[in-house]
Design a protein around this motif. Structure first.
Motif, PDB file in Angstrom:
ATOM      1  N   VAL A 177      -5.102  -0.965  -6.595  1.00  9.12           N
ATOM      2  CA  VAL A 177      -5.807  -1.563  -7.741  1.00  9.12           C
ATOM      3  C   VAL A 177      -6.432  -2.915  -7.376  1.00  9.12           C
ATOM      4  O   VAL A 177      -6.634  -3.776  -8.235  1.00  9.12           O
ATOM      5  N   GLY A 178      -6.708  -3.082  -6.088  1.00  3.68           N
ATOM      6  CA  GLY A 178      -7.535  -4.244  -5.691  1.00  3.68           C
ATOM      7  C   GLY A 178      -6.816  -5.474  -5.178  1.00  3.68           C
ATOM      8  O   GLY A 178      -7.391  -6.568  -5.171  1.00  3.68           O
ATOM      9  N   ALA A 179      -5.569  -5.316  -4.718  1.00  7.31           N
ATOM     10  CA  ALA A 179      -4.808  -6.491  -4.277  1.00  7.31           C
ATOM     11  C   ALA A 179      -5.466  -7.238  -3.120  1.00  7.31           C
ATOM     12  O   ALA A 179      -5.347  -8.461  -3.010  1.00  7.31           O
ATOM     13  N   GLU A 180      -6.159  -6.503  -2.264  1.00 11.49           N
ATOM     14  CA  GLU A 180      -6.771  -7.164  -1.109  1.00 11.49           C
ATOM     15  C   GLU A 180      -7.859  -8.145  -1.579  1.00 11.49           C
ATOM     16  O   GLU A 180      -7.942  -9.268  -1.082  1.00 11.49           O
ATOM     17  N   GLU A 181      -8.629  -7.722  -2.558  1.00 14.94           N
ATOM     18  CA  GLU A 181      -9.670  -8.593  -3.106  1.00 14.94           C
ATOM     19  C   GLU A 181      -9.032  -9.815  -3.793  1.00 14.94           C
ATOM     20  O   GLU A 181      -9.541 -10.927  -3.712  1.00 14.94           O
ATOM     21  N   THR A 182      -7.920  -9.577  -4.494  1.00 20.52           N
ATOM     22  CA  THR A 182      -7.227 -10.692  -5.162  1.00 20.52           C
ATOM     23  C   THR A 182      -6.704 -11.682  -4.131  1.00 20.52           C
ATOM     24  O   THR A 182      -6.891 -12.894  -4.267  1.00 20.52           O
ATOM     25  N   PHE A 183      -6.081 -11.169  -3.075  1.00 18.50           N
ATOM     26  CA  PHE A 183      -5.585 -12.043  -2.007  1.00 18.50           C
ATOM     27  C   PHE A 183      -6.729 -12.850  -1.399  1.00 18.50           C
ATOM     28  O   PHE A 183      -6.630 -14.067  -1.214  1.00 18.50           O
ATOM     29  N   ARG A 190       0.847  -1.182   0.000  1.00 20.40           N
ATOM     30  CA  ARG A 190       0.000   0.000   0.000  1.00 20.40           C
ATOM     31  C   ARG A 190       0.892   1.245   0.000  1.00 20.40           C
ATOM     32  O   ARG A 190       1.852   1.331   0.758  1.00 20.40           O
ATOM     33  N   ARG A 191       0.594   2.195  -0.879  1.00 25.38           N
ATOM     34  CA  ARG A 191       1.285   3.491  -0.850  1.00 25.38           C
ATOM     35  C   ARG A 191       0.235   4.573  -0.646  1.00 25.38           C
ATOM     36  O   ARG A 191      -0.946   4.361  -0.922  1.00 25.38           O
ATOM     37  N   LYS A 237       1.898  -2.904 -13.076  1.00 26.87           N
ATOM     38  CA  LYS A 237       1.130  -4.045 -13.605  1.00 26.87           C
ATOM     39  C   LYS A 237       0.420  -4.806 -12.500  1.00 26.87           C
ATOM     40  O   LYS A 237       0.145  -5.991 -12.609  1.00 26.87           O
ATOM     41  N   GLY A 238       0.127  -4.115 -11.386  1.00 30.11           N
ATOM     42  CA  GLY A 238      -0.501  -4.779 -10.249  1.00 30.11           C
ATOM     43  C   GLY A 238      -1.968  -5.057 -10.448  1.00 30.11           C
ATOM     44  O   GLY A 238      -2.573  -4.518 -11.381  1.00 30.11           O
ATOM     45  N   PRO A 239      -2.571  -5.871  -9.593  1.00 31.03           N
ATOM     46  CA  PRO A 239      -1.909  -6.666  -8.554  1.00 31.03           C
ATOM     47  C   PRO A 239      -0.980  -7.741  -9.119  1.00 31.03           C
ATOM     48  O   PRO A 239      -1.374  -8.494 -10.013  1.00 31.03           O
TER      49      PRO A 239
END
Lengths: 102, 102
Positions: free
Chosen positions: B26-32, B13-14, B61-63
């Motif tokens: 860009v939604g990494a928490e949902e991907t995790f 997170r930044r 290019k995240g997540p």
């Protein structure tokens, strides 16, 4: 470019007094910084990636460090162990048996 | 016991408006959570480990998701991609070419 070795250092933090403890409560930040410092000193940014992580599981043996693609798990890794991990493993290709937990 | 596959999901997170952005923005928490949910649904806790990480590098290019020991890097992984990554890669042993960034 893909690295030759990818070092994952658990940096998980749990609240003070949590029954499982955490890698941060036993010095993971210092261990991570030692890896990063050694990486800078040797200028090995293309061969070795170092990434901090959340919990990887063996909280009672922290700080936990996992190196891929070998899939080697090291436990209770202190800043003072990092030069040896570089010399022997990341440069020399030989595992540091005394730190292996799996 | 070592897993057959270890999936690392960048959760970095930044601050809002940071020029490099971050996987969390860009939604990494949902991907995790999608990886973890699929793991639970399939009961594959011994074969597959899923670990959240701090920055792994390709922030644009995240997540970002990296799978070891294969050393495959997937980019822009959305929750809707996770079933395919399980079916094709983690179970089937075949890479998901359309998501590969290296």
């Amino acid at each position: 470019m893909k690295p030759k070795h990818h070092v994952f250092v658990c940096m998980n933090r749990r609240p003070e007094g949590h029954p499982r403890g955490s890698c941060q409560s036993v010095g993971a930040e210092e261990t991570f910084n030692a890896f990063f410092g050694e990486l800078e000193k040797r200028g090995m940014f293309e061969e070795v990636f170092v990434t901090g992580t959340f919990c990887m599981g063996p909280c009672d043996k922290g700080p936990t460090v996992v190196v891929y693609p070998e899939g080697v798990w090291y436990g209770q890794v202190k800043p003072g162990d990092v030069t040896e991990i570089f010399d022997k493993h990341l440069v020399g290709g030989e595992l540091v048996e005394r730190l292996k937990i799996m």
